[in-house]
Design a protein around this motif. Structure first.
Motif, mmCIF file in Angstrom:
data_model
loop_
_atom_site.group_PDB
_atom_site.id
_atom_site.type_symbol
_atom_site.label_atom_id
_atom_site.label_comp_id
_atom_site.label_asym_id
_atom_site.label_seq_id
_atom_site.Cartn_x
_atom_site.Cartn_y
_atom_site.Cartn_z
ATOM 1 N N GLU A 1 6.971 4.082 39.837
ATOM 2 C CA GLU A 1 7.476 2.741 39.605
ATOM 3 C C GLU A 1 6.783 2.149 38.386
ATOM 4 O OE1 GLU A 1 7.816 -1.301 42.171
ATOM 5 O OE2 GLU A 1 7.437 0.564 43.282
ATOM 6 N N VAL A 2 7.551 1.713 37.424
ATOM 7 C CA VAL A 2 6.991 1.089 36.220
ATOM 8 C C VAL A 2 7.470 -0.347 36.187
ATOM 9 C CG1 VAL A 2 6.837 1.172 33.707
ATOM 10 C CG2 VAL A 2 7.085 3.293 34.996
ATOM 11 N N ARG A 3 6.532 -1.268 36.291
ATOM 12 C CA ARG A 3 6.910 -2.682 36.213
ATOM 13 C C ARG A 3 6.407 -3.246 34.901
ATOM 14 N NH1 ARG A 3 4.455 -3.710 41.812
ATOM 15 N NH2 ARG A 3 5.893 -2.589 43.158
ATOM 16 N N ALA A 4 7.082 -2.877 33.839
ATOM 17 C CA ALA A 4 6.708 -3.358 32.513
ATOM 18 C C ALA A 4 7.985 -3.695 31.764
ATOM 19 C CB ALA A 4 5.949 -2.275 31.752
ATOM 20 N N THR A 5 7.931 -4.735 30.945
ATOM 21 C CA THR A 5 9.104 -5.054 30.128
ATOM 22 C C THR A 5 9.263 -3.982 29.069
ATOM 23 O OG1 THR A 5 7.587 -6.679 29.200
ATOM 24 C CG2 THR A 5 9.495 -7.528 30.359
ATOM 25 N N ASN A 6 8.134 -3.558 28.497
ATOM 26 C CA ASN A 6 8.159 -2.496 27.505
ATOM 27 C C ASN A 6 6.908 -1.641 27.651
ATOM 28 O OD1 ASN A 6 10.455 -2.490 25.749
ATOM 29 N ND2 ASN A 6 9.785 -4.500 25.047
ATOM 30 N N LEU A 7 7.084 -0.353 27.388
ATOM 31 C CA LEU A 7 5.945 0.565 27.404
ATOM 32 C C LEU A 7 5.588 0.939 25.971
ATOM 33 C CD1 LEU A 7 6.880 3.189 30.158
ATOM 34 C CD2 LEU A 7 4.879 1.708 30.165
ATOM 35 N N GLY A 8 4.309 0.955 25.662
ATOM 36 C CA GLY A 8 3.862 1.490 24.377
ATOM 37 C C GLY A 8 3.338 2.898 24.605
ATOM 38 N N TYR A 9 3.678 3.825 23.693
ATOM 39 C CA TYR A 9 3.246 5.206 23.870
ATOM 40 C C TYR A 9 2.542 5.649 22.596
ATOM 41 C CZ TYR A 9 3.699 9.843 26.089
ATOM 42 O OH TYR A 9 3.466 11.051 26.703
ATOM 43 N N VAL A 10 1.269 6.033 22.712
ATOM 44 C CA VAL A 10 0.493 6.423 21.533
ATOM 45 C C VAL A 10 -0.038 7.838 21.726
ATOM 46 C CG1 VAL A 10 -1.445 5.832 20.028
ATOM 47 C CG2 VAL A 10 -0.164 4.000 21.170
ATOM 48 N N PHE A 11 0.350 8.737 20.823
ATOM 49 C CA PHE A 11 -0.055 10.144 20.896
ATOM 50 C C PHE A 11 -1.247 10.411 19.988
ATOM 51 C CE2 PHE A 11 4.542 9.837 21.268
ATOM 52 C CZ PHE A 11 4.853 10.638 22.342
ATOM 53 N N GLN A 12 -1.811 11.598 20.134
ATOM 54 C CA GLN A 12 -2.898 12.017 19.242
ATOM 55 C C GLN A 12 -2.395 12.167 17.804
ATOM 56 O OE1 GLN A 12 -5.451 15.105 20.729
ATOM 57 N NE2 GLN A 12 -5.669 15.994 18.720
ATOM 58 N N ASP A 13 -1.178 12.670 17.665
ATOM 59 C CA ASP A 13 -0.576 12.802 16.340
ATOM 60 C C ASP A 13 0.200 11.518 16.035
ATOM 61 O OD1 ASP A 13 0.857 13.335 14.124
ATOM 62 O OD2 ASP A 13 1.966 15.049 14.943
ATOM 63 N N PRO A 14 -0.251 10.747 15.029
ATOM 64 C CA PRO A 14 0.382 9.445 14.790
ATOM 65 C C PRO A 14 1.843 9.527 14.336
ATOM 66 C CG PRO A 14 -1.708 9.633 13.593
ATOM 67 C CD PRO A 14 -1.369 10.988 14.099
ATOM 68 N N THR A 15 2.320 10.704 13.919
ATOM 69 C CA THR A 15 3.719 10.907 13.510
ATOM 70 C C THR A 15 4.279 9.763 12.662
ATOM 71 O OG1 THR A 15 4.567 9.971 15.582
ATOM 72 C CG2 THR A 15 4.308 12.354 15.501
ATOM 73 N N LEU A 16 3.580 9.462 11.575
ATOM 74 C CA LEU A 16 4.103 8.479 10.627
ATOM 75 C C LEU A 16 5.025 9.218 9.650
ATOM 76 C CD1 LEU A 16 0.687 6.754 9.894
ATOM 77 C CD2 LEU A 16 2.487 5.900 11.412
ATOM 78 N N LEU A 17 6.075 8.564 9.200
ATOM 79 C CA LEU A 17 6.957 9.180 8.208
ATOM 80 C C LEU A 17 6.243 9.161 6.861
ATOM 81 C CD1 LEU A 17 10.434 7.692 9.192
ATOM 82 C CD2 LEU A 17 9.430 9.888 9.821
ATOM 83 N N PRO A 18 6.033 10.348 6.252
ATOM 84 C CA PRO A 18 5.165 10.441 5.078
ATOM 85 C C PRO A 18 5.702 9.716 3.845
ATOM 86 C CG PRO A 18 6.139 12.584 5.603
ATOM 87 C CD PRO A 18 6.488 11.672 6.729
ATOM 88 N N TRP A 19 7.020 9.544 3.763
ATOM 89 C CA TRP A 19 7.598 8.912 2.565
ATOM 90 C C TRP A 19 7.722 7.404 2.725
ATOM 91 C CZ3 TRP A 19 10.152 12.121 5.975
ATOM 92 C CH2 TRP A 19 11.125 11.524 6.761
ATOM 93 N N ARG A 20 7.351 6.880 3.877
ATOM 94 C CA ARG A 20 7.445 5.439 4.096
ATOM 95 C C ARG A 20 6.067 4.793 4.031
ATOM 96 N NH1 ARG A 20 11.430 2.614 8.037
ATOM 97 N NH2 ARG A 20 13.404 3.650 7.659
ATOM 98 N N SER A 21 6.010 3.568 3.540
ATOM 99 C CA SER A 21 4.754 2.828 3.464
ATOM 100 C C SER A 21 4.257 2.491 4.868
ATOM 101 C CB SER A 21 4.960 1.525 2.697
ATOM 102 O OG SER A 21 5.770 0.658 3.471
ATOM 103 N N VAL A 22 3.021 2.039 4.961
ATOM 104 C CA VAL A 22 2.461 1.612 6.244
ATOM 105 C C VAL A 22 3.348 0.544 6.877
ATOM 106 C CG1 VAL A 22 0.546 0.330 7.287
ATOM 107 C CG2 VAL A 22 0.071 2.238 5.748
#
Ligand code: ADP
Ligand code: ADP
Length: 215
Positions: free
Chosen positions: A62-83
């Motif tokens: 049971e998840v009682r959250a409006t939204n879940l945040g999920y953070v992995f070890q690999d940040p998986t940022l798109l390399p061609w996009r700015s911060v």
């Protein structure tokens, strides 16, 4: 108020691997709970089930959250996009309009201490800063419960300690709940009010250890 409940949850994969058995615990709203245990004991499986990325084969979640945040070890940022563009990406995918996602990204970038780096590309950042960007990106969906899968596992000790300090401050100030997977008992004890200890195959939550508030 409860944010997350696992009631005798088990997971057997299609190839017959039993990854998890009888997982039973709850995370209260605003509570920071860590999960420690050796490699292969089912920690990621437990987190993936909590996130809905994977399904339990038995028991109830049971998840009682409006939204879940999920953070992995690999940040998986798109390399061609700015911060900034990376931080806005999730909100963009969720159809949040431009003005609102800019506002949210600006706030998130401030919260994680990346002001001044908005225009940098991911490869111009240190590992710690990429992790901050990843955290900022998940903050834009305004979750009240965060799932962390060994987020700082690839970082050097000093950066890791600094991020632990900052994460603790942020979560205490904001009252976010977290389920935080780590190999480090020290990290678990530092961040959490409670530590779940997993062992065995199939993985089982063997003990719950309360961390004294003034530890
Ligand atoms: P941990 O995160 O504690 O290292 P995992 O949850 O990744 O452990 O894995 C638990 C067990 O389930 C391991 O034996 C792993 O090999 C197995 N496993 C994980 N994912 C799958 C899958 N998709 N199919 C089959 N077995 C899997
Ligand atoms: P973190 O602990 O987040 O990994 P570092 O120890 O790598 O941060 O960096 C410490 C400080 O050095 C940062 O807060 C930032 O001000 C500066 N810094 C790091 N990488 C860069 C970069 N690529 N360009 C400019 N400044 C940087």
């Amino acid at each position: 108020m409860t944010a997350l409940v696992f009631d005798d949850v088990g997971k057997t994969f299609a190839d017959g691997t039993q990854a998890l058995t009888d997982a039973r615990f709850a995370v209260a709203a605003g509570e920071f709970v860590s999960v420690v245990g050796p490699s292969g004991c089912g920690k990621s499986t437990l987190l993936r089930i909590a996130s809905g990325l994977d399904q339990a084969t038995c028991g109830a979640v049971e998840v009682r959250a409006t939204n879940l945040g999920y953070v992995f070890q690999d940040p998986t940022l798109l390399p061609w996009r700015s911060v900034r563009s990376n931080v806005e990406l999730l909100a963009e995918l969720h159809g949040i309009d431009k003005a609102e996602r800019r506002r949210r990204a600006t706030e998130a970038i401030e919260l994680v201490g990346l002001v001044g780096f908005e225009k940098h590309l991911p490869h111009e950042l240190s590992g710690g800063m990429r992790m901050r960007a990843s955290l900022a990106r998940s903050l834009t969906l305004q979750p009240d419960v965060f799932l962390f899968d060994e987020p700082f596992g690839a970082l050097d000790e000093i950066t890791r300690e600094r991020l632990n300090d900052e994460l603790l401050q942020l979560f205490t100030a904001r009252g976010f709940a977290a389920l935080f997977i780590t190999h480090s008992v020290l990290e678990a004890v530092f961040l959490s009010s409670r530590v779940l200890v997993m062992t065995g195959r199939p993985g089982r939550v063997q003990a719950e250890v309360a961390v004294p508030f003034d530890y």
